[in-house]
Design an enzyme around this catalytic site. Structure first.
Site, short mmCIF file in Angstrom:
data_model
loop_
_atom_site.label_atom_id
_atom_site.label_comp_id
_atom_site.label_asym_id
_atom_site.label_seq_id
_atom_site.Cartn_x
_atom_site.Cartn_y
_atom_site.Cartn_z
CE LYS A 45 50.40 38.28 47.96
NZ LYS A 45 49.14 37.27 48.07
CG HIS A 100 53.81 30.22 50.53
ND1 HIS A 100 54.38 30.40 48.66
CD2 HIS A 100 53.40 31.08 50.80
CE1 HIS A 100 53.10 30.99 48.68
NE2 HIS A 100 52.11 31.34 50.22
CB SER A 130 52.26 41.93 45.71
OG SER A 130 51.53 41.47 45.86
S1 PPS Z 1 50.13 34.39 47.52
O1 PPS Z 1 49.61 34.82 48.81
O2 PPS Z 1 51.22 33.83 47.97
O3 PPS Z 1 49.50 33.30 47.13
O4 PPS Z 1 49.97 35.24 46.54
P1 PPS Z 1 50.38 35.31 45.38
O5 PPS Z 1 49.26 34.58 44.07
O6 PPS Z 1 51.83 34.21 45.09
O7 PPS Z 1 50.87 36.55 44.70
C1 PPS Z 1 49.04 37.25 43.95
C2 PPS Z 1 49.78 38.39 42.56
O8 PPS Z 1 49.96 37.94 42.31
C3 PPS Z 1 48.88 39.00 41.31
N1 PPS Z 1 48.12 37.90 39.93
C4 PPS Z 1 48.33 38.18 38.68
N2 PPS Z 1 49.67 38.90 37.94
C5 PPS Z 1 48.75 39.17 36.70
N3 PPS Z 1 47.61 37.95 35.80
C6 PPS Z 1 47.46 37.22 36.70
N4 PPS Z 1 46.49 36.02 35.76
C7 PPS Z 1 47.63 37.10 38.22
N5 PPS Z 1 47.36 36.45 38.99
C8 PPS Z 1 46.84 36.65 40.39
C9 PPS Z 1 47.92 39.73 42.15
O9 PPS Z 1 47.10 39.74 41.03
C10 PPS Z 1 49.31 39.64 43.21
O10 PPS Z 1 50.03 40.45 42.45
P2 PPS Z 1 49.62 42.29 42.68
O11 PPS Z 1 50.61 43.05 42.63
O12 PPS Z 1 49.90 42.46 44.21
O13 PPS Z 1 48.33 42.38 41.95
#
Ligand code: PPS
Length: 301
Positions: A45, A100, A130
């Protein structure tokens, strides 16, 4: 059902039991690394899917101009969650991997400091929120009863990825063993173009101004959310399995924790954060409006 129903513990680290590739874990130390491999390493996340998409856009013209119908997970597959049974040894170079894993499980071949690692990190209160929502969505993760229960689990490290403090500390304190770039989620959010340029420099990939504009445009939250190759909606529903219609791209903001944590929870989090991270050099951004403090949580005004 207890934690072992969902998570598998291997060398002190929790993995998602239903999808983890145990053979790969057992042979991870010997996993063959090519000099031009690139690893995206994150605590869950923290911006994994975002970094995957940006790197796919940087490396693949067919991803930039949308002429190839290949999703981001295929461009940058997970090392330990190889659910599509990709034969990594047959993939053309340069290969992009996502993972991870904690630093101590890194394949030995990464330590010759040739292959590159991008480590994306995010303030842990936003990660907590998240992760809480995500755990409610994904059927293979233990559904939290409420945020309080999940916060305890998170701060005890009883989640996939274990303790956030250990993950980031481990990678940061061993950074000299690797060819690693630390990218901050909040910096990417504040200035995506500069972040993409920083990545290009590290990856030794030169893009034209026009291509750079395309990468930045396609990597915004709004554009990823409507791009089926980038938003993982189908992957979540068809491959991962869900309990509700929540999404990977949920909110994508900085400081969402303020809408969820009580004053008491926030203070408790701060105390534990201070205890674990007091002397840690990386700074965290907790809120878009704040001035960055030296590992201090923001004071509410
Ligand atoms: S995972 O399951 O570990 O692969 O998740 P991960 O991709 O690491 O994290 C997901 C969060 O990243 C946000 N996200 C973004 N934020 C801003 N801009 C962009 N382009 C973007 N892409 C992914 C996603 O919305 C999740 O955060 P939250 O706070 O839940 O929205």
């Amino acid at each position: 059902m207890d934690i072992d129903t969902y998570l598998l513990r291997f060398k002190g680290c929790y993995f998602e039991r239903s999808v983890v590739d145990i053979d790969l874990l057992e042979n991870l130390d010997d996993f063959e690394i090519r000099d031009d491999d690139v690893f995206i390493i994150t605590y869950p996340k923290s911006g994994t899917i975002w970094t995957q998409h940006i790197l796919s856009l940087i490396y693949y013209e067919g991803h930039r101009n949308r002429t190839e119908n290949v999703d981001t997970l295929d461009r940058a597959p997970f090392l330990e969650y190889n659910s599509r049974k990709v034969d990594f040894s047959k993939r053309p170079s340069p290969r992009i991997f996502s993972s991870h894993i904690p630093y101590y499980l890194a394949p030995r071949g990464l330590k010759n400091r040739k292959a590159k690692i991008v480590y994306t990190y995010r303030n842990p209160k936003d990660i907590l929120i998240s992760y809480y929502y995500f755990s409610n969505v994904v059927a293979a993760l233990q559904a939290p009863q409420n945020l309080e229960q999940f916060m305890k689990r998170f701060l005890d490290g009883k989640v996939l990825g274990n303790l956030w403090f250990d993950h980031i500390r481990g990678w940061y304190e061993h950074k000299h063993d690797f060819n690693i770039l630390f990218m901050k989620y909040e910096d990417m959010k504040k200035d995506l173009r500069s972040s993409v340029l920083k990545l290009c420099t590290f990856l030794e990939k030169e893009l034209s101004e026009e291509d750079l504009d395309t990468v930045v445009r396609q990597a915004t939250f709004q554009n990823m959310k409507i791009n089926p190759l980038a938003n993982y909606n189908a992957i979540l529903k068809d491959e991962i399995g869900t309990r509700n219609d929540g999404q990977f791209l949920r909110k994508g903001t900085i400081g969402d924790w303020k809408h969820h944590l009580t004053v008491e929870q926030n203070e408790r989090f701060d105390r534990i954060f201070q205890r674990n991270m007091k002397d840690f050099p990386l700074k965290f951004t907790w809120d878009l409006k704040e001035e960055e403090n030296w590992n201090d949580s923001p004071k509410e005004t």
